[in-house]
Design a protein around this motif. Structure first.
Motif, PDB file in Angstrom:
ATOM      1  N   GLU A   1       8.075  -6.547   0.820  1.00  0.00           N
ATOM      2  CA  GLU A   1       8.576  -5.338   0.301  1.00  0.00           C
ATOM      3  C   GLU A   1       9.360  -5.653  -0.957  1.00  0.00           C
ATOM      4  O   GLU A   1       8.968  -5.072  -2.048  1.00  0.00           O
TER       5      GLU A   1
ATOM      6  N   ASN B   1       8.238  -4.747  -4.712  1.00  0.00           N
ATOM      7  CA  ASN B   1       9.194  -4.254  -5.812  1.00  0.00           C
ATOM      8  C   ASN B   1       9.567  -4.826  -6.981  1.00  0.00           C
ATOM      9  O   ASN B   1       9.306  -4.311  -8.120  1.00  0.00           O
TER      10      ASN B   1
ATOM     11  N   SER C   1       6.382  -4.492  -9.218  1.00  0.00           N
ATOM     12  CA  SER C   1       6.275  -3.286  -9.693  1.00  0.00           C
ATOM     13  C   SER C   1       7.251  -3.014 -10.982  1.00  0.00           C
ATOM     14  O   SER C   1       6.781  -2.572 -12.166  1.00  0.00           O
TER      15      SER C   1
ATOM     16  N   ILE D   1       3.705   0.836  -3.223  1.00  0.00           N
ATOM     17  CA  ILE D   1       4.741   1.268  -3.831  1.00  0.00           C
ATOM     18  C   ILE D   1       4.260   2.056  -5.192  1.00  0.00           C
ATOM     19  O   ILE D   1       3.624   1.399  -5.717  1.00  0.00           O
TER      20      ILE D   1
ATOM     21  N   SER E   1       5.193   3.808  -9.172  1.00  0.00           N
ATOM     22  CA  SER E   1       6.309   4.077  -9.969  1.00  0.00           C
ATOM     23  C   SER E   1       5.716   4.458 -11.288  1.00  0.00           C
ATOM     24  O   SER E   1       4.545   4.394 -11.557  1.00  0.00           O
TER      25      SER E   1
END
Length: 640
Positions: free
Chosen positions: A39, A43, A46, A118, A120
């Motif tokens: 995770e 993150n 991204s 994820i 964005s």
């Protein structure tokens, strides 16, 4: 299940439980850690990619955008990257197939890691340029999880092996006192009371071992007390206090037993008038000392010629029973007796060949104790009247063969297996069941079958016992007696076979190849046990190791300790026939009861022999015997 296995299984189970628990905790914690790491990684990826794409997206440079995404996509564990342009809605997707090197397929199919995705928005100030969606590839999690768990399993497996080996040796060391107690208990069950066990270092086991040692010592003392009781009864009832020789009662019992079985030999009655002269000159103390010295010399010198029973039956009268001897050997026995007496006469200051008389009566056919004693007494009185050293009433039955003729005939009959068999059943008390059947043999000599009483003296004299026993045992096996009949068969062994190491080896080989060893019993005479206990022990080991049984014949005949029973542990003992004739007498019944208690205290079956009438059997039944044998169930021909 043994205590060792129970404790071992308990420790094994506890160790497995600990390993499983630790493994489960390690597995779940590793799974959570790898999930958080993936995770965090996605993150960061991204955020970094979003910043890098801003210039390309503002300029509308699609090629540069693709190049930037490819750099990020190929350098990390990402399953999919999706870029959607806000200007025209154009969508670009980069995917990576689910394939992980070094990890089994079944492991990846466990779905330990759920997809992490994820999304964005890439912006420039307040302007939205594109939408970026990154999906993490679970390969990193599976790869790391497989590596870590493999190392854990190897580590736990190594610790497990080390632990069980250490536990085995540790438990063996800690439980060694218990193993010693178990072995000691088994020996106690066999009435073998060895030395005390050493006290262990474990405090809890010290009391247990001490209790076992005390119990073993007390049980050993019980057996010793029984043996002592027998010795005291014998000394009280059967031993002459002055000479230390057997008394009249013992001699009468031996004569009864001897004449009840086939055999040969002679009885000598000797009256020593010179002992009365010693008494009148020097008093009873010197007389008694002279009797003791004379008794010792007679036993020492005469045993070198032939085994015999020497008894003091009156103040100045002695009786000699010589069994299973031929005429020549009996002559040498008489010469040795006269020579020994003359030596003691000279020491006492008397003239040789005077003041004593000997009467010799040979066994002839069917005789009773009173008959042969009467003949010997008549011969002794005749010697006194005629002033002779001895008078010999020789048997009217002349030997048809000399020694060498006997050797040739017996060797031929044995090697040709010219046997005829009979047997006699040993009945269990309280029913019609048979304990075993004792096998007797007759040999064919000159077209005539003769019984053992006629040829056994020459078998022993000519050292043919081992040869006879081998052929007899082989013949019983060859004709299939053990195979065709359900009852066990008892075979008497000669003293020569008992002492012959070659016979032991032959018997070992024979029994090893025999299919019915459990149906064979081998009986040893008690005289052989007292004369050579070590040979008897070796023979018993051979017999017992091959599944056959051991018995002691003529039990209670010899004036010695019963301690040999603890060492041999026979399956049964056969009381001497002398007891059956005199069991109504109180002294004999007490001695017989004590002998039975000694044997039954060692879990040895007791067989009463020489039983002819139900009244005799009733007396023995009250003494708690197991079985009986005698002419109440006479011998029978064997139907092969």
């Amino acid at each position: 299940m043994t205590l060792f296995r129970q404790i071992y299984a308990l420790l094994f189970g506890l160790f497995i439980l600990v390993i499983v628990s630790v493994g489960y905790v390690q597995f779940t914690e590793t799974q959570k850690f790898l999930t958080k790491q993936m995770e965090s990684d996605i993150n960061n990826a991204s955020h970094s990619l979003g910043l890098m794409l801003v210039p390309a997206l503002e300029a509308g440079d699609m090629v540069q955008a693709e190049t930037l995404v490819n750099v990020i996509f190929e350098g990390g564990f990402y399953q999919q990257v999706k870029l959607v342009w806000q200007v025209d809605g154009k969508e670009q997707i980069w995917t990576n197939p689910m394939h992980i090197q070094g990890v089994p397929k079944w492991f990846t199919e466990l779905e330990l890691f759920t997809p992490i995705r994820i999304e964005s928005t890439v912006t420039s100030g307040w302007l939205q340029l594109a939408t970026l969606e990154i999906t993490a590839h679970p390969g990193f999690g599976y790869h790391e999880m497989w590596r870590i768990m493999s190392n854990v399993v190897i580590l736990f497996g190594t610790l497990f092996l080390i632990t069980i080996v250490c536990a085995r040796f540790g438990l063996s060391f800690l439980l060694a006192p218990l193993h010693g107690l178990a072995e000691h208990s088994r020996n106690m069950a066999k009435q073998q009371f060895g030395p005390d066990l050493p006290l262990p270092k474990t405090r809890e086991l010290q009391d247990v071992v001490q209790a076992f040692n005390n119990m073993s010592s007390k049980l050993g003392k019980v057996f010793v007390s029984l043996d002592t009781e027998v010795a005291n009864l014998r000394e009280k009832n059967l031993i002459d206090n002055v000479s230390g020789l057997p008394n009249r009662q013992y001699m009468m019992g031996r004569l009864d037993s001897w004449l009840a079985e086939p055999g040969s030999g002679a009885v000598l009655l000797v009256k020593f008038d010179w002992l009365e002269t010693v008494h009148s000159k020097y008093g009873y103390q010197v007389r008694d000392q002279t009797i003791r010295i004379l008794s010792e010399m007679l036993q020492k010198e005469l045993d070198q010629i032939s085994p015999s029973v020497v008894a003091r039956i009156a103040a100045f009268e002695f009786a000699f029973l010589v069994t299973d001897v031929e005429h020549e050997q009996l002559s040498r026995y008489l010469q040795c007796l006269i020579r020994t007496v003359n030596q003691e006469l000279s020491k006492a200051g008397c003239k040789p060949n005077q003041e004593f008389s000997i009467g010799i009566a040979e066994r002839n056919g069917e005789m009773k104790t009173s008959d042969i004693l009467a003949q010997a007494d008549n011969a002794q009185q005749q010697a006194t009247l005629e002033n002779k050293a001895f008078v010999w009433l020789e048997s009217d039955h002349k030997q048809r063969l000399n020694r060498e003729q006997w050797r040739a005939s017996l060797s031929e009959a044995i090697e040709g297996q010219k046997f005829r068999f009979r047997w006699q059943s040993v009945q269990l008390c309280g029913g019609n069941k048979v304990l075993h059947r004792e096998v007797y043999c007759q040999l064919e000599l000159e077209d005539e079958f003769i019984h053992a009483g006629q040829f056994m003296p020459y078998i022993e004299l000519l050292s043919l016992g081992s040869l006879l026993d081998k052929c007899l045992i082989q013949s019983v096996y060859d004709i299939g007696l053990a195979e065709k009949h359900s009852e066990p068969l008892a075979i008497n062994l000669t003293q020569q076979s008992i002492k012959d190491v070659d016979f032991h080896d032959w018997l070992q080989e024979f029994l090893a190849g025999c299919k019915h060893t459990k149906k064979l019993c081998f009986e040893l005479p008690e005289a052989a046990v007292h004369s050579d206990l070590e040979s008897c022990k070796r023979l018993c080991e051979v017999v017992r190791d091959n599944g056959a049984q051991i018995g002691i014949d003529h039990f209670g005949r010899q004036l010695g300790s019963m301690g040999y029973l603890q060492q041999l542990l026979p399956d049964y003992v056969k009381l001497d026939q002398a007891f059956s004739n005199r069991v109504v007498e109180t002294d004999t019944r007490e001695l017989c009861h004590a002998l039975i208690n000694v044997a039954k205290g060692l879990d040895i079956m007791v067989v009463a022999t020489g039983i002819q009438y139900t009244e005799e059997l009733a007396h023995f039944t009250k003494l708690n015997i197991n079985s009986y044998q005698g002419f109440i169930q006479p011998p029978e021909d064997i139907n092969v």
